[in-house]
Design a protein around this motif. Structure first.
Motif: not given
Lengths: 266, 408
Positions: A155, A157, B29, B31, B184, B186-187, B190-193
């Motif tokens: 990914s 990251t 995941p 990411t 949700e 956690m999702r 994933v998108s904004n970490c």
């Protein structure tokens, strides 16, 4: 002997094009349609990912969640997933099929039993979303012993140091997640930037087949067509959802979409 | 499986972050690997940093309000005629529950990490309320993920979250409760970490979140062990510490400092409505080990590995999983676990709030239910301490509905 996944990439390279990889959920919208969908879209898709649905998917956006929900509501079980794969492989033995899902289902069945069923139904590869490296090392080795491709994920990251190690442990195909997102997110990174990352990864080991997924739709696919492979998933799940809403046949709808996707990368 | 003495429980994991070789880990995941690694490194640095500890202690004292009271429940003890019952009234902490400790620490960490946004999940709404409170105090923008079912049944906390300027994201998938809120959240991470810090509201999730949370709530027992020694001159021989467990954060905090003592630990899970089969009690009912929200744990699930639906009157305990730390304590036989039904919890609430000057929420009412069952069988020399970890005000609608009136 070369894996079927490798053979497909060889062929695509010969044809100077990206491989088209589709993702649909097993049992969506029901068992028989799911098989019909695979069979029909495999005319245009080079590799087929088949999701085994989980009801707590932490990395999936709304579209795949909805497909998974529908499949689970329809009573889909792992043995049905293997049945679908097996029946498909009888029709198209050379078309690689990759199962994709979350680790808990494999864990409950038992890794060895799961892999045995994979082997028996002709599954070519596995993607386990929540079993990252190095946690997946042992399982990946077990896969290799059974000549099943364990597909490692990378990914934006992932550090370069980590990438090198993951690539070293990878099999025939590696999956690069294009952006920070769950599945089905809008492509928020420019294709140019994605290709830059892609080239960096390819440099580490040019021989590995590297595919890109997340945010790939009929609008974005063309801009990335120079890579080894592209994965389209949420768009297909959404198409099934929409066709059900409009009382249309999801099978014919999907074939059309996949045909158009393919045309864009030729 | 054995608990090691002299080592903090949160640090008793192997190189794969597993407790007892079976529980926990980081099943996430790809990411999230890097953000989790970064957070792990930062936290390990901060927890050794004297300046950071001083800062934490300052806010625990002056913002959370430490120590919270430790009181004897004379009337309840007299009424039950057995053990002497005490309560650690953690609900007196700022905001009304133990969730403030974890929220405060996460905000301090987010600031150190240079993150301007913070997100969190909530079930009963206390984790969300506290995170929104702390976020406001420390100048962070805050989003709270909450199941739609919980939004409608925990209105006072929902109002508080909004008043604190946080955005509530209603989660409408699955059972529309805590399990879906955590997914949700956690999702979203994933998108904004890259810009956002995630606070997991309990001792669940990937290892680092379990660690931070248990490290934060440990304040409860750090205070309590002194209070107990002050009260009895030394630690009483026969002492039982009873705590409700959903994710398990308040119990971990309540027990931590007593780990190497003879104190007995009893965790009380949510048994749900009497006739329901959807118990949120994976430890009591011997659920199998599975993977939920990034960690291996005992979890309510079907044979295939689909996570099971649960039902409980207490939104805070309505969770199919349980902290890997509690799984570890169970298998090592350091703690024992039982459950109380909705009806028993309500009855306990009624009795405690009638006899005593405290008003426990429906979560600790589960712990009181066990204390009430147990006390008459014991002697005067037996000490029971219940963690009254939340205030009932958030449950006033549910209680009114079930008991006809809400009297604190």
């Amino acid at each position: 002997m070369k894996s079927k996944i490798n053979l497909v990439f060889d062929q695509c390279k010969k044809e100077k094009r990206a491989a088209l990889i589709t993702y649909t959920v097993a049992g969506d919208n029901n068992k028989s349609n799911s098989l019909k969908i695979l069979t029909a879209i495999s005319r245009y898709a080079d590799i087929l990912e088949l999701g085994f649905p989980h009801n707590t998917p932490v990395a999936d956006g709304g579209q795949i969640q909805e497909s998974s929900h529908r499949a689970i509501q329809n009573g889909i079980k792992l043995r049905d997933v293997f049945q679908i794969a097996k029946k498909f492989k009888k029709i198209k033995p050379d078309k690689p099929i990759i199962l994709m899902g979350y680790f808990n289902l494999i864990f409950q069945m038992g890794e060895n039993k799961f892999l045995k069923f994979c082997k028996e139904s002709g599954v070519d590869g596995l993607i386990v979303v929540d079993l990252p490296w190095p946690e997946n090392k042992e399982f990946a080795k077990k896969c290799k012993k059974k000549s099943i491709n364990f597909i490692q994920l990378l990914s934006p990251t992932t550090s370069k140091h980590r990438m090198k190690k993951i690539i070293k442990d990878s099999h025939d195909m590696i999956y690069y997640i294009s952006m920070l997102s769950t599945t089905g997110g809008k492509l928020k990174v420019s294709p140019k930037k994605i290709l830059k990352s892609y080239n960096k990864i390819k440099k580490i080991n040019p021989k590995k087949n590297l595919v890109i997924g997340f945010g790939i739709t009929n609008k974005t696919i063309k801009s990335l067509k120079s890579v080894n492979g592209l994965v389209v998933g949420s768009l297909l799940c959404k198409t099934i959802t929409n066709s059900l809403k409009m009382r249309q046949n999801p099978v014919t709808k999907l074939v059309k979409i996949v045909y158009n996707l393919k045309k864009k990368i030729l | 499986m054995r608990i090691k003495k002299g080592i903090a429980l949160i640090d008793q994991h192997d190189k794969n972050f597993m407790y007892g070789g079976k529980f926990g880990g980081n099943f996430v995941p790809e990411t999230l690997k890097k953000p989790i690694e970064d957070l792990t490194n930062l936290f390990e640095k901060l927890r050794k940093d004297k300046k950071f500890i001083k800062e934490r202690n300052y806010y625990f004292e002056n913002y959370v309000g430490a120590p919270t009271p430790f009181i004897k429940l004379e009337n309840l003890s007299d009424h039950l005629k057995g053990a002497q019952i005490y309560a650690k009234v953690v609900s007196e902490a700022n905001g009304g529950a133990h969730k403030i400790y974890n929220a405060t620490v996460h905000c301090l960490i987010a600031r150190k990490a240079g993150k301007k946004y913070i997100i969190g999940d909530t079930g009963a709404g206390y984790a969300g309320k506290m995170l929104s409170m702390a976020a406001k105090k420390f100048g962070l923008k805050c989003k709270i993920f909450m199941g739609a079912k919980d939004i409608s049944r925990q209105k006072p906390n929902v109002d508080a979250i909004k008043k604190n300027g946080a955005i509530i994201v209603p989660v409408k998938t699955g059972s529309q409760t805590l399990v879906d809120a955590v997914s949700e959240c956690m999702r979203y991470w994933v998108s904004n970490c890259d810009t956002t810090h995630m606070c997991v509201g309990s001792t669940v999730g990937p290892n680092i979140f379990i660690k931070i949370c248990a490290w934060s709530t440990a304040q409860i027992s750090r205070e309590l062990i002194h209070q107990v020694k002050d009260e009895f001159g030394k630690l009483p021989k026969k002492m039982r510490l009873i705590n409700c467990v959903g994710g398990g954060s308040s119990a971990m905090g309540f027990w931590n400092e007593f780990m190497d003592t003879d104190a007995e630990f009893i965790g009380v899970e949510a048994g749900g409505p009497k006739k329901s089969k959807l118990h949120a009690a994976p430890l009591t009912n011997s659920s199998k080990i599975g993977i939920l929200h990034g960690a291996a744990q005992y979890v309510v699930q079907d044979k295939e590995g689909q996570i099971g639906l649960t039902e409980s009157i207490s939104a805070g305990l309505d969770y199919p999983g349980i902290s890997p730390l509690h799984c570890y304590l169970k298998d090592a036989r350091r703690a024992r676990y039982t459950s109380a039904s909705d009806e028993e919890a309500l009855k306990a609430f009624k009795l405690v709030s009638r006899l005593e000057n405290i008003s426990p929420s429906l979560e600790p009412s589960h712990a009181f239910a066990e204390a009430i069952r147990l006390a008459p069988k014991l002697n005067f020399s037996d000490i029971i301490i219940v963690n009254s970890c939340g205030d009932s005000i958030k449950d006033k609608d549910i209680i009114k509905n079930k008991l006809g009136s809400y009297i604190r």
